[in-house]
Enzyme design. Structure first.
Site, short mmCIF file in Angstrom:
data_model
loop_
_atom_site.label_atom_id
_atom_site.label_comp_id
_atom_site.label_asym_id
_atom_site.label_seq_id
_atom_site.Cartn_x
_atom_site.Cartn_y
_atom_site.Cartn_z
N PRO A 78 0.85 -1.20 0.00
CA PRO A 78 0.00 0.00 0.00
C PRO A 78 0.88 1.25 0.00
O PRO A 78 2.11 1.15 0.02
CB PRO A 78 -0.72 -0.11 1.34
CG PRO A 78 0.30 -0.74 2.24
CD PRO A 78 1.13 -1.67 1.37
N ALA A 115 -4.81 4.86 4.01
CA ALA A 115 -4.12 3.80 3.27
C ALA A 115 -5.11 2.92 2.52
O ALA A 115 -6.30 2.93 2.82
CB ALA A 115 -3.31 2.94 4.23
N ASN A 116 -4.60 2.19 1.55
CA ASN A 116 -5.36 1.13 0.90
C ASN A 116 -5.03 -0.19 1.58
O ASN A 116 -3.99 -0.32 2.22
CB ASN A 116 -4.96 1.03 -0.57
CG ASN A 116 -5.66 2.05 -1.43
OD1 ASN A 116 -6.18 3.04 -0.93
ND2 ASN A 116 -5.68 1.79 -2.71
N ARG A 117 -5.88 -1.18 1.38
CA ARG A 117 -5.64 -2.49 1.94
C ARG A 117 -4.75 -3.29 0.98
O ARG A 117 -5.13 -3.48 -0.18
CB ARG A 117 -6.98 -3.20 2.09
CG ARG A 117 -6.99 -4.33 3.05
CD ARG A 117 -8.35 -4.98 3.06
NE ARG A 117 -9.37 -4.21 3.76
CZ ARG A 117 -9.48 -4.11 5.09
NH1 ARG A 117 -8.63 -4.73 5.86
NH2 ARG A 117 -10.45 -3.41 5.62
#
Ligand code: C5P
Length: 218
Positions: free
Chosen positions: A17, A29-31
């Site tokens: 991420p 954040a992204n996973r």
């Protein structure tokens, strides 16, 4: 060792991420576990390539023979990718955050009674894949990933054209892919769609790397 399929080639991989700071202790954040990107970096090194792995914040060991550059944010990832060029193959697996906080705070934001929650103003991050695909120093093979929960192949085809990538690896994330050890992917090229059955991320990586090597100009 010269007979290995990627001997003498430079492969650039992004993985994991990105973290976009809100203040010194908070982020957006992204996973992403980084597992698929790290597996591709490992497979490319096994295939004889020099590998640069630009990694967002993940908890994974560096694969043998891979040069790892750790970054936090999308802007740092974009700079690291540019600095790593030239490359023969670029595989952008990172789940880059689409937005960052316009003005992140130098000090921790305080929760004051009566004030209510702060408003975050967001700015769009650069698209690292699209920028690379349109750059003068474009690698011969530019590969993106597309994580989708529905219509995976249709969205991947659109993404391939829109971003100027050669191939998009369409990743069906409707199941238990995130952080898991198995993946189901479709390789979307300009002319074909090759669908692979569900398999461990390491096996996906080996198959992709073989195909990347075959697609390079000799
Ligand atoms: O548009 P979307 O984020 O779904 O596209 C995914 C692909 O684009 C992945 O290959 C990802 O690494 C790349 N990407 C990028 N920079 C961004 C957003 C996505 O390189 N800012």
């Amino acid at each position: 060792l010269e007979h290995r399929p990627l001997y003498g080639r430079h492969v650039l991989v992004t993985a994991g991420p990105t973290h976009e700071p809100i203040d010194p202790v908070r982020y957006i954040a992204n996973r992403s576990s980084g597992k698929q990107g790290f597996a591709i970096a490992a497979a490319a090194a096994e295939a004889g390539a020099r590998v640069t792995l630009v990694a967002g914040p993940v908890h994974l060991p560096t694969p043998p023979g891979v040069e790892r550059i750790d970054v936090e944010s999308a802007l740092e990832m974009a700079d690291a990718v540019e600095a790593a060029l030239p490359a023969d193959i670029a595989v952008m697996v990172a789940a880059v955050a689409d937005w960052r906080v316009s003005r992140s705070a130098d000090q921790k934001l305080k929760k004051k009674s009566g004030d209510g929650p702060p408003t975050l103003e967001l700015t769009e991050n650069p698209d690292i894949l699209a920028t690379l695909a349109k750059s003068a120093g474009r690698p011969s093979l530019v590969v993106g990933f597309a994580a989708e929960t529905q219509d995976v192949i249709r969205y991947a085809r659109e993404k391939r054209v829109r971003k100027g990538a050669d191939w998009i690896i369409a990743n069906d994330v409707s199941g238990d892919v995130m952080g898991g050890d198995a993946n189901t992917v479709h390789i979307v090229t300009g002319s074909d769609v090759i669908s692979l059955p569900e398999m461990p991320k390491e096996d996906v990586a080996r198959i992709l790397v073989e195909r990347f090597a075959d697609a390079l100009p000799r």
